[in-house]
Write an enzyme that holds these catalytic residues in place. Sequence first.
Site, PDB file in Angstrom:
ATOM      1  N   SER B  17       0.780  -1.179  -0.279  1.00 28.11           N
ATOM      2  CA  SER B  17       0.099   0.307  -0.479  1.00 28.11           C
ATOM      3  C   SER B  17       0.821   1.174   0.183  1.00 28.11           C
ATOM      4  O   SER B  17       1.950   1.364   0.075  1.00 28.11           O
ATOM      5  CB  SER B  17      -0.987   0.395   1.165  1.00 28.11           C
ATOM      6  OG  SER B  17      -0.322   0.173   2.411  1.00 28.11           O
ATOM      7  N   HIS B  44      -0.605   0.692  -3.871  1.00 31.45           N
ATOM      8  CA  HIS B  44      -1.657   1.400  -3.808  1.00 31.45           C
ATOM      9  C   HIS B  44      -0.621   3.375  -3.696  1.00 31.45           C
ATOM     10  O   HIS B  44      -0.248   3.556  -2.878  1.00 31.45           O
ATOM     11  CB  HIS B  44      -2.165   1.818  -2.757  1.00 31.45           C
ATOM     12  CG  HIS B  44      -3.411   0.505  -2.814  1.00 31.45           C
ATOM     13  ND1 HIS B  44      -3.176  -0.312  -1.313  1.00 31.45           N
ATOM     14  CD2 HIS B  44      -3.212  -0.891  -3.726  1.00 31.45           C
ATOM     15  CE1 HIS B  44      -4.094  -1.769  -2.050  1.00 31.45           C
ATOM     16  NE2 HIS B  44      -3.753  -1.580  -3.288  1.00 31.45           N
ATOM     17  N   ASP B 137      -6.377  -6.134  -0.633  1.00 33.36           N
ATOM     18  CA  ASP B 137      -5.835  -6.282  -1.772  1.00 33.36           C
ATOM     19  C   ASP B 137      -4.350  -6.839  -2.336  1.00 33.36           C
ATOM     20  O   ASP B 137      -3.261  -6.551  -1.258  1.00 33.36           O
ATOM     21  CB  ASP B 137      -5.802  -4.720  -1.921  1.00 33.36           C
ATOM     22  CG  ASP B 137      -5.492  -4.547  -3.976  1.00 33.36           C
ATOM     23  OD1 ASP B 137      -6.121  -6.071  -4.808  1.00 33.36           O
ATOM     24  OD2 ASP B 137      -4.905  -3.988  -4.333  1.00 33.36           O
TER      25      ASP B 137
END
Lengths: 268, 191
Positions: B17, B44, B137
């Site tokens: 992330s 991300h 994710d």
Amino acid sequence: MAIGPTINDIKEITAALSLKLKLDYTNYAFSFLRRRLALIYCTLKIKKTETFLEDIQTGKVTQDFCYFFPVAEDELFRDPSFWRSLRTKILPALGDNLSFWFPELVSAEELYSLLIILEEEKLTHKAKIFCNIQSCQRIEELKQGKISLKNIEIHKSNFKRLELHSKFEDFFTEDNAYAVIDEGLMQNVAFLNDNYFNCIPNQQIACTLFRNRMLYYNGKMQCQSEKYLHQCLGKGVFMVLGIKEQISKENELLFELFDNSEQIYQVL
Amino acid sequence: MQQNTAVKYKAIVMGGSAGSFSVVSKILSNINPDFKYPIVICMHRLKHIRSGLVEGLRLKSNLPVIEPFDKENIEGGKVYLAPSNYHMFIEIDATISLSTEEVYNHSRPSIDHTFMSAATSFREKMVGIILTGANKDGAMGMREVHVRNGYTIIQDPATCDVQTMPNASLQLFKPNKLLSPQGITDFLNSL
């Protein structure tokens, strides 16, 4: 329970679709076909590929396919810096020919973004916008002028980055779960209910908006598409790609880069 | 496990992330300048900020860092960072394809999408690495890498700022290695 298509299924389906819809679906990027057809199998609850193939041949599912297959844009003014470039660099360069073409429009967001920029510049009455859309249902949705409020904060945030004089609310009214665009902005929009290889606008175009559409083609189809668009468009016409797309090496002599950071080209 | 490190890989694929920036920076700043494999990173990031991240990584990295265009070839010794607001997929012909398809796991780019496509394209000839992160994710994608016999590394949760992402992967499969950021760098430099 729905199933996903196998490699052989994908080959058969794309061949059948190409025949039925007169567009070469066999040359979409394979990984995209796999993902997108899996989504369609799930959405349409397809249980047997044989049945799906029959329904393609009879035309029973072609409108559903045309609705769900293309990737819809989900943001108004995606990449606000591009829309700033359109307003400050492209529009002043167009002169009196304010004709725009979306060769493969999928959703309202991209069209309404252009309409708002034109209205901001008080050019709505002078402009003509052509949109190729294969799905009849999409055309009806676009004519209603609605966008979902689901992504409204993203829309407003992008709009703010444009630094326009107008406010977001000047263009939309809220109606239950939707924002509805001022219908006056739609006065010069024409919808062509076919793909751009089969049907093109009947007048000289000044700017073609083709952002993030060739992402889903394989290299061969991208080259074909670029060559075809080059033939359709006259010298000097603007062609806009997504910020992470480029004209292929094979066709780089057909287009000249106008704005590197926004991937805006002009036909040579 | 030793056998896996002996085979030639087609790519190293890493996901984390936004908070994994410091870990990725550390790995890239300590990686051998003659590292021969491509490194594909899906991190991300803010949707509307196009610049900054790649420039930041370039300052630290011993390898060239590229934010690829669609259909760009993946080459050894280069780092490919998923662009903001696009999903990044790896094709069988080792090219990158980008997409504006629906947000997945609240993310675009989605780490799961990158791992899944890489696992399909490279199978056992890849190393998948999941780093610190605040949502799940990447976990399903890493599982796919594992199922297809790719080599899997999870950042040791004890060394993570946020443990959700590595823990989500650990719940799905047993990785080949659980390593600290320094351990990940050492592993890559040993390939």
